[in-house]
Every structure is written in C-alpha cells, then in structure tokens.
Design a protein around this motif. Structure first.
Motif, PDB file in Angstrom:
ATOM      1  N   LEU B  41       2.726  40.218  18.827  1.00 56.78           N
ATOM      2  CA  LEU B  41       1.881  40.086  17.638  1.00 56.78           C
ATOM      3  C   LEU B  41       0.784  39.045  17.886  1.00 56.78           C
ATOM      4  N   ALA B  42       1.173  37.926  18.477  1.00 55.07           N
ATOM      5  CA  ALA B  42       0.187  36.882  18.780  1.00 55.07           C
ATOM      6  C   ALA B  42      -0.835  37.389  19.793  1.00 55.07           C
ATOM      7  N   ARG B  49      -9.188  36.387  14.881  1.00 55.09           N
ATOM      8  CA  ARG B  49      -8.782  35.080  14.374  1.00 55.09           C
ATOM      9  C   ARG B  49      -8.390  35.123  12.905  1.00 55.09           C
ATOM     10  N   ARG B  50      -9.148  35.872  12.120  1.00 50.73           N
ATOM     11  CA  ARG B  50      -8.861  35.847  10.688  1.00 50.73           C
ATOM     12  C   ARG B  50      -7.467  36.420  10.418  1.00 50.73           C
ATOM     13  N   ALA B  51      -7.181  37.559  11.021  1.00 51.51           N
ATOM     14  CA  ALA B  51      -5.855  38.168  10.849  1.00 51.51           C
ATOM     15  C   ALA B  51      -4.775  37.221  11.364  1.00 51.51           C
ATOM     16  N   GLY B  52      -5.069  36.551  12.482  1.00 49.73           N
ATOM     17  CA  GLY B  52      -4.109  35.598  13.051  1.00 49.73           C
ATOM     18  C   GLY B  52      -3.779  34.499  12.074  1.00 49.73           C
ATOM     19  N   GLU B  53      -4.826  33.984  11.411  1.00 45.44           N
ATOM     20  CA  GLU B  53      -4.601  32.912  10.441  1.00 45.44           C
ATOM     21  C   GLU B  53      -3.750  33.415   9.264  1.00 45.44           C
ATOM     22  N   VAL B  54      -4.030  34.649   8.837  1.00 42.78           N
ATOM     23  CA  VAL B  54      -3.265  35.222   7.719  1.00 42.78           C
ATOM     24  C   VAL B  54      -1.783  35.320   8.089  1.00 42.78           C
ATOM     25  N   VAL B  55      -1.514  35.824   9.282  1.00 43.15           N
ATOM     26  CA  VAL B  55      -0.120  35.945   9.716  1.00 43.15           C
ATOM     27  C   VAL B  55       0.535  34.568   9.789  1.00 43.15           C
ATOM     28  N   ALA B  59       3.892  33.646   7.814  1.00 42.20           N
ATOM     29  CA  ALA B  59       5.075  33.154   8.527  1.00 42.20           C
ATOM     30  C   ALA B  59       5.463  31.776   8.000  1.00 42.20           C
ATOM     31  N   GLY B  60       4.451  30.977   7.679  1.00 47.65           N
ATOM     32  CA  GLY B  60       4.716  29.647   7.149  1.00 47.65           C
ATOM     33  C   GLY B  60       5.422  29.708   5.802  1.00 47.65           C
ATOM     34  N   PHE B  98       5.509  32.577  16.992  1.00 47.81           N
ATOM     35  CA  PHE B  98       4.165  33.126  16.798  1.00 47.81           C
ATOM     36  C   PHE B  98       3.127  32.003  16.839  1.00 47.81           C
ATOM     37  N   GLN B  99       3.412  30.938  16.108  1.00 50.42           N
ATOM     38  CA  GLN B  99       2.446  29.850  16.008  1.00 50.42           C
ATOM     39  C   GLN B  99       2.114  29.281  17.386  1.00 50.42           C
TER      40      GLN B  99
END
Lengths: 306, 506
Positions: B41-42, B49-55, B59-60, B98-99
């Motif tokens: 996923l990562a 980047r935007r989708a990454g930040e959303v995920v 997750a958080g 993921f992070q």
C-alpha cells in the motif's frame, strides 16, 4: 547527432529556453556554458526527457525523441550528475555496474567490464570494488559516477556540472580523465558548466548561453578570438586562458618526423601556455602530444603576436 | 512468589507451551498479514502524496480505538476466537508499518531518484534495487514497533477465545494469582524481545532472501491455519466457560453429563473464553452453544433496565424470562452454590465469637479492624451500602489491594475482609464467609445458559444439564476450586470425581 528545432521551455509563464536551434554533431565534445540561470541544465535534461520542452522538437540521429519510450531512450544516454548521486546502499562495483545489471547483463560479464573500466579511471577494483560510496572522497566518487555512465558504452553522455562541487585539484584531474576517456571512446558528450575555463579546456565546441538564448556556437578559439557579441566577450574576457593547442593552431611548433630523435619532457596540447612556459624555463624544448616540438622561441613568438 | 511461579511452571509446562505457541502463531500471522497489506500500500501510494496522507490519517484513527472496542465491534461480523483476534491485531499493526514504509520511500534523496530515472531503470528495478533497500531501515523499525505492539496487544486475544499468553494474565488478574500474571507478562516481554531480535537478523538479508522467507512463512502459516480449521471437528455442541478455574470445572461436568447420556454426540470445550461481554456475544452469534452464567450477572450486566430481586428464586425466574425474551436463550435450572460477595473472617474467630451471619458480626464490629479491596471499599452498592444496611461500626477500615487482603486477614493484621463465597483462598487461608442474612447482595447462582436451537435439536441436553440442579454446595465449590487453582489439579479429573461421588453419571 542531436538536433534542437525551435525548442522553447516555459516555467510558470517564464521563458527559460528561447527558440533554441542547435545541432551537436556525433563524436563532438560539446560544452554548454553560461552563468547560472541561463537554462543550460534545462537544455541538457530535455535531451533525455527528464524535462519536457514546451514547444519544438528534439531529434537524435534524425529520430524525434518523443517517439521512443523514455526507458529505451535513456538506456542509450549516459548521465553524470553534479551531486554524483552514487546509490548509498550499493558498493562501488555494484554502482559502477548497475546499468549493466538493469540491462540484464550476466554477473561475470558485468564484473569483467566494471573491473576494466574502474582500473582505467585509477580506482583498482581490488582496492575499491567492495567499498561503500560514503568511504570515498568527492573526486573518487565522481570517477565512479563517470564509470557508471560509460559502462554501457552509450553513444551520448550528458554531464551536468559534474566537477563543480570538487576541489580545484580533483577538478583538474577529472578534466584530464574525461578528456582521455573521450579520446578513447569518442562518444558525443554534452557537458554543462558555468566555468568558462573548464569550457575552453574541454570543449571541442562550445555553445554560450545567456538568459535562455544561445549567443554563439563555435570552437574555443573562435569564441575567444571572435566573440559574436559584447555579452560573449565580456564572459570570456577574464578567461583568456590560452592552451598549447592555440599555439599549434597558430602554425607555430615543429612537426616531429621519423628521423628525429629528441630527449625532452612531454606535454599535452590541452595544457595551458603557462604550464608550457614553466617547462621551457629550464628546458630548451618540449614535446607536445608526441607529435610536435616547441621551443622557447616559438613561445615568445606566440606571445608577441597574440 | 518465586516458588509459586516455579510450581506453576512445573505443573503447567504443557499449557505454557501451548499458550506460547498460540501467541507466537497469532502474532506472526498478524505481522505478516499487516506487512503484506501495509508495505505494498505504501509503495502504491508513495507517488500519490495526497492519498498517502489520507491513509496515514485513517490508520492513525484506527490506532486510537481501544483494542477491546475493536474486538467488540468485530465479534458480530467474524465471530470469536483466533480469526477476529488476528483481524484486530492486523488493524493495529498496519499503522506503524505503513507510516514507516511510506516515510522511508518518500524521504529518499531526490537526486538519487533523478539518477535512477535518468538511467532508464524500469519501475521494478528502481523499486527493488534502490527504493526498497534505501527505505529498509525505516521499514524494519516500523515492523519492530508493530511487533512489540502486537505481542502486547495479543494478550487481549484471551478475552475472545483466541488463546495465547493473555490467558495467564487474565486468569492471574481474576483469581489474584500473581505467579500466573507474572508468567504471562514475562513471557510476552521475552517474546517481544525475541521477535525484535529476529527482525534485526532478517533485516541483514538481501531483499530476495527476505522475500523467500516471507513467502515460506506465509505458506506455512496459511497451511497451519487452514489445516487447523479443516481438522478441527466441527463440534456439534460447543461449551465455553469464562476465564478461570471454576467455569472450567463446570463445563467439564457439562461435557461429561451430556456425553454420558448421548453416546456419539460431539461436545467441544472452550475454556478460558474471556469475559462476560464476549462470551455472551458469542452465545448469541452461535459460536458458543452453552456456558455457565450467574443469575446476578445476567440481571446486572446482560439485561438492560432490570431491577435485581434479592430473592434467589425470583432472581432466577426473572433472568430466565428475560433471556428467553431477549435472545432466545434457555436458562436451565440453577446449581445450589452462590458465588457472591460476603464478609470473611478467620475460622478461629468465627468459632470463638460464634459468628455465622453478618448480623452476628455487627454486634461486635466495634472491636474489629476491616480491610477491603479498593473497589469494594468505595462503590456505593458495596461496603458503604452494606454498612448502612447492617449498621456495621468497625474499629478501623482500611482500603487495600485485593491481592493483599487474604494474607492480611490470615496474618491477623485485619479481622474482616470482603470475599467471593467460593474463593479457594478461603480454604487455603482457613477463612469462613458470613451469611448475608439481610440479603443485601444480589444472588449470584450459577446455571447453564443454552441456545434455544440446541435444545430443539437435542432435547435431552436439558435433562443432562439439570442433573446439577440444586447440587454443588459452596463448600464443594471451594474445595474443587482449591484443587484446580491452588493445587493445580486437572479440571476434568476434579469434575469427574465430583460427578461420580454424587452418583450423577448414568
């Protein structure tokens, strides 16, 4: 042969390359020189499509580069970066051979080619092969960077200010190295620099770029002796570094014939007049490129004339 | 304490190995699944980047949900046992993996990426030769964080029948057995260290070897879990018991009674099946068919808005009617003993002062010092209410840790404490509980809770289970609890002996 046809590059409504028309012949050592912000790196990166031109066409051997896939295009174009960018997770020999690996060359063959070329740039495989990039000096790293670009014998090599981050001594050594490699492999080199002295020293042809506009294209001597405009002459005014080859081109010096046998120190035609003078201070004559002989009288004649 | 620990280890070596194995498999499966989800996923999102930040945000948020809540939410969808435990653990492990992977991949020097681009590397070559190796230190640290977290959180799996080291911790807390508690905690910590060390070793391998190792592990684990699912006999009847020795004894009796009446009927036991909420959800969803429950617990915790009668018979009838109405569960006839709150004194004092009931105690409470568990001391429906109801006036009342109060009483530091009426410590420390003669506390009478559809399918089960009706006195239960939790005898043997002695088997 690389041809730019009316190429324009805009960055946020600002024109950084202005209607560029330029032909770089095969086998040429073409130096693109200009102050920072003149658009020279942009032009370089358009050749391997790291940057896309806004308008115009670029042809390599009469084929539009836009027609091929970037992967195929780039596999035939070597690239040497200013900040070297060796991969820190790979050893020197892995870095040197990574383009072969990417092309699926077998390990033994890879090793063989890497060994030979590392040796050629003065970095013996046995001593350096298994070291990591971080263990090397900047000059050593860039030697590996050059090996990495040359290993696949590309027809074209792009060099983006490759020596500007190095100390003067390493810079000079690497300039010598790239010249000798150029003599040996005769690729087409497009070399970007802001250093006029470096341009004069390396280029078989120089393109002078100011504010995205090509001011003059010509041999080093022509650029110096017949600057196309005031901009060019002001750029090179302080850079009147004369080379031994200028002296030879002026018709001075004596060709060595088979029946002559001379004992004298050797110099290269790419070295400066200053270096020649230092040698002739204690010697009667000096051998240049193993082809010519120059004595004190030739030097004095050149200085009096030019 | 150390002696207790050693004794427990010696007598339960087998259980410990099974729990360790469960814990390791559970954690390993969760980490692998989480890694297989989070790392690709990562990789997919590193260029968006935007989708990454959303995920990352999502997750958080998942991370902040208490693990017990996650388990509770999952039960209606995926039932109980190993499977939901793994899902919950995976949800937790995804975030750190993921992070870190995302950070590792997006923080690579842009010059290196430009070089890779300029060299015409294919996407996969660039990924496996440059990006993943450069991101590897961060990926590994993410895996380590996730591992340590998972091994800690996996102790909660015990609550929903997922087994593992958590069983020791839960039972330890519930029965005040510090040796078990310590064992569970130490083994979890050791396991976390071992896993962390293992990941460090794996981190030194090449990507290819890592891939092979992960592949092999996935195949083996997958094989193990499917094999387990296939070979496990689908028990016709599943009987579960909450954490602890007493429920385990009871469900072993249930099993033996049912099997002796119905030859060939397959009964499966699920001991140490977590707390009240989970086991009740499990019986409603059909993961469990039968479990023993107390009338007081039904009325206080499982039925909403019910006033609790302090008459045992009425309490049972209320509970039975409500369960039948609310969940189509049949609450069969109760046993005799009550496991409720009471005040306890030393046997010698009881004899000396002729103490039988709490009212007897009231008369001479001014000469005695009491020590109560913190909760019992403070909660309105515990000591404060009881004090009013009986007019208790102790010389002094101390609030103390529940693990210390029996010892304090046995040693004479205090004279009275709160107790559960079937605690084996009563026997171990020679204590007696006093009868709650004013019926201040609600009755906690044990009875089998059975799914309605099971009784329709196997009507004779009712008869078998109700043979325990009005059997097992408080003293019987204390004795059996003592044998199982203090002497560490096997629950099925203890159960069998009781049934045989009282001629309850055919």
């Amino acid at each position: 042969m690389i041809v730019f046809e009316d190429v324009v590059k805009m960055y946020q409504n600002k024109q950084v390359v202005n209607h560029l028309n330029l032909t770089i012949a095969s086998g040429e050592f073409f130096v693109l020189v200009g102050p920072s912000g003149s658009g020279k790196t942009t032009i370089l990166k358009m050749i391997n499509r790291l940057t896309q031109q806004t308008h115009g066409k670029i042809l390599i051997d009469n084929k539009d580069i836009a027609s091929a896939s970037t992967v195929v295009l780039r596999q035939h174009i070597g690239y040497v970066l200013q900040n070297i960018a060796l991969f820190p997770n790979l050893t020197i020999s892995q870095n040197a051979g990574i383009l072969l690996e990417a092309n699926g060359v077998k390990r033994e063959k890879r090793q063989q080619l890497v060994k030979a070329l590392l040796h050629k740039v003065g970095m013996p495989y046995e001593q350096y092969g298994s070291r990591m990039p971080s263990e090397l000096s900047g000059g050593e790293q860039q030697r590996v960077g050059i090996v990495r670009a040359l290993i696949t014998k590309p027809e074209i090599i792009l060099m983006d200010e490759p020596f500007s981050a190095l100390d003067p001594l390493s810079r000079k050594q690497l300039q010598d190295l790239i010249l000798s490699l150029y003599e040996e492999f005769k690729p087409t080199i497009v070399f970007v620099t802001h250093d006029m002295q470096e341009a004069l020293r390396l280029g078989s042809k120089i393109g002078v770029l100011v504010n995205g506009e090509l001011q003059q294209v010509g041999k080093p001597q022509t650029i110096i002796n017949q600057p196309a405009n005031a901009l060019v002459s002001s750029l090179f005014n302080n850079q009147r570094i004369t080379l031994i080859k200028d002296l030879l081109e002026a018709g001075l010096g004596q060709k060595i014939t088979a029946d002559m046998s001379i004992e004298a120190p050797h110099l290269k035609s790419t070295q400066t007049l200053q270096e020649l003078a230092a040698e002739l201070y204690s010697q009667d004559s000096v051998i240049i490129d193993q082809q010519y002989i120059i004595n004190q009288r030739h030097l004095l004649m050149y200085i009096s004339k030019y | 304490m150390l002696n207790d620990l050693l004794h427990f280890v010696m007598t339960h070596a087998n259980d410990i190995i099974v729990a360790l194995e469960e814990h390791i498999l559970l954690s390993l499966a969760a980490i692998l699944i989480a890694a297989v989800i989070a790392i690709p996923l990562a990789i997919t999102l590193m260029n968006y980047r935007r989708a990454g930040e959303v995920v990352l945000q999502i997750a958080g948020i998942i991370q902040t949900i208490p693990s017990l809540a996650v388990l509770g939410v999952l039960i209606p969808f995926v039932g109980i046992g190993t499977f939901p435990a793994i899902i919950a653990l995976v949800l937790y492990a995804i975030m750190p993996i993921f992070q870190n992977t995302y950070a590792g991949l997006t923080q690579i020097d842009a010059n290196l990426l430009e070089a890779a681009e300029a060299f015409g590397f294919s996407k996969y070559f660039k990924l496996f030769k440059i990006q993943l190796p450069l991101a590897m230190p961060l990926i590994l640290s993410g895996l380590r964080i996730a591992t340590v977290m998972i091994i800690g959180t996996a102790t909660l799996a015990a609550l929903i029948g997922g087994g593992g080291l958590g069983s020791f911790i839960m039972i330890g807390i519930q029965t005040n057995d510090n040796a078990q508690l310590l064992l569970g905690a130490i083994l979890s910590a050791v396991l976390a260290l071992a896993f962390s060390w293992l990941i460090k070793i794996i981190g030194k391998l090449s990507l290819k070897k890592m891939g092979i190792l992960v592949g092999v592990a996935i195949i083996l684990l997958g094989g193990y879990f499917t094999g387990k699912a296939l070979t496990q006999p689908k028990g016709r009847i599943a009987i579960a018991g909450k954490l602890g020795g007493e429920p385990e004894i009871l469900i072993n009796m249930y099993k033996e009674l049912i099997e002796s009446d119905n030859a060939g009927l397959d009964v499966q036991l699920k001991p140490d099946f977590g707390g009240t909420t989970f086991i009740y959800k499990a019986i409603k969803s059909g993961d469990v068919d039968i479990y023993p429950e107390f009338t007081g617990t039904v009325l206080q915790n499982l039925i909403k808005g019910q006033t609790v009668s302090h008459q045992p018979e009425q309490a049972y009838l209320d509970a039975r009617a409500a369960l039948h109405e609310q969940a189509d569960l049949e609450y069969l006839a109760p046993m005799r003993y009550q496991n409720t709150y009471a005040l306890a004194v030393r046997q010698s004092d009881a004899k000396k002062y002729h103490l039988k009931t709490t009212s007897d105690l009231t008369k001479m409470s001014s000469q005695l010092t009491a020590g109560f568990d913190h909760d019992f001391y403070e909660l309105k429906d515990s000591y404060p209410g009881m004090k009013k109801a009986y007019g208790l006036q102790f010389k002094d009342v101390k609030s103390m840790s529940s693990s210390l109060r029996y010892n304090a009483l046995a040693n004479g530091q205090i004279d009275v404490t709160d107790a559960y009426t079937t605690d084996p410590q009563l026997k171990a420390d020679k204590l007696v509980t006093l009868v709650d003669d004013k019926k201040y506390f609600p009755p906690f009478q044990g009875a089998p809770l059975v799914r309605g559809d099971i009784l329709k399918k196997y009507p004779s089960v009712k008869k078998s289970l109700e043979r325990l009706n009005n059997k097992i006195t408080n003293q019987d239960m204390i004795n059996m609890n003592y044998q199982v939790t203090v002497q560490h005898k096997a629950a099925d043997k203890v159960a069998h002996l009781y049934l045989k002695k009282h001629n309850l088997l055919k």
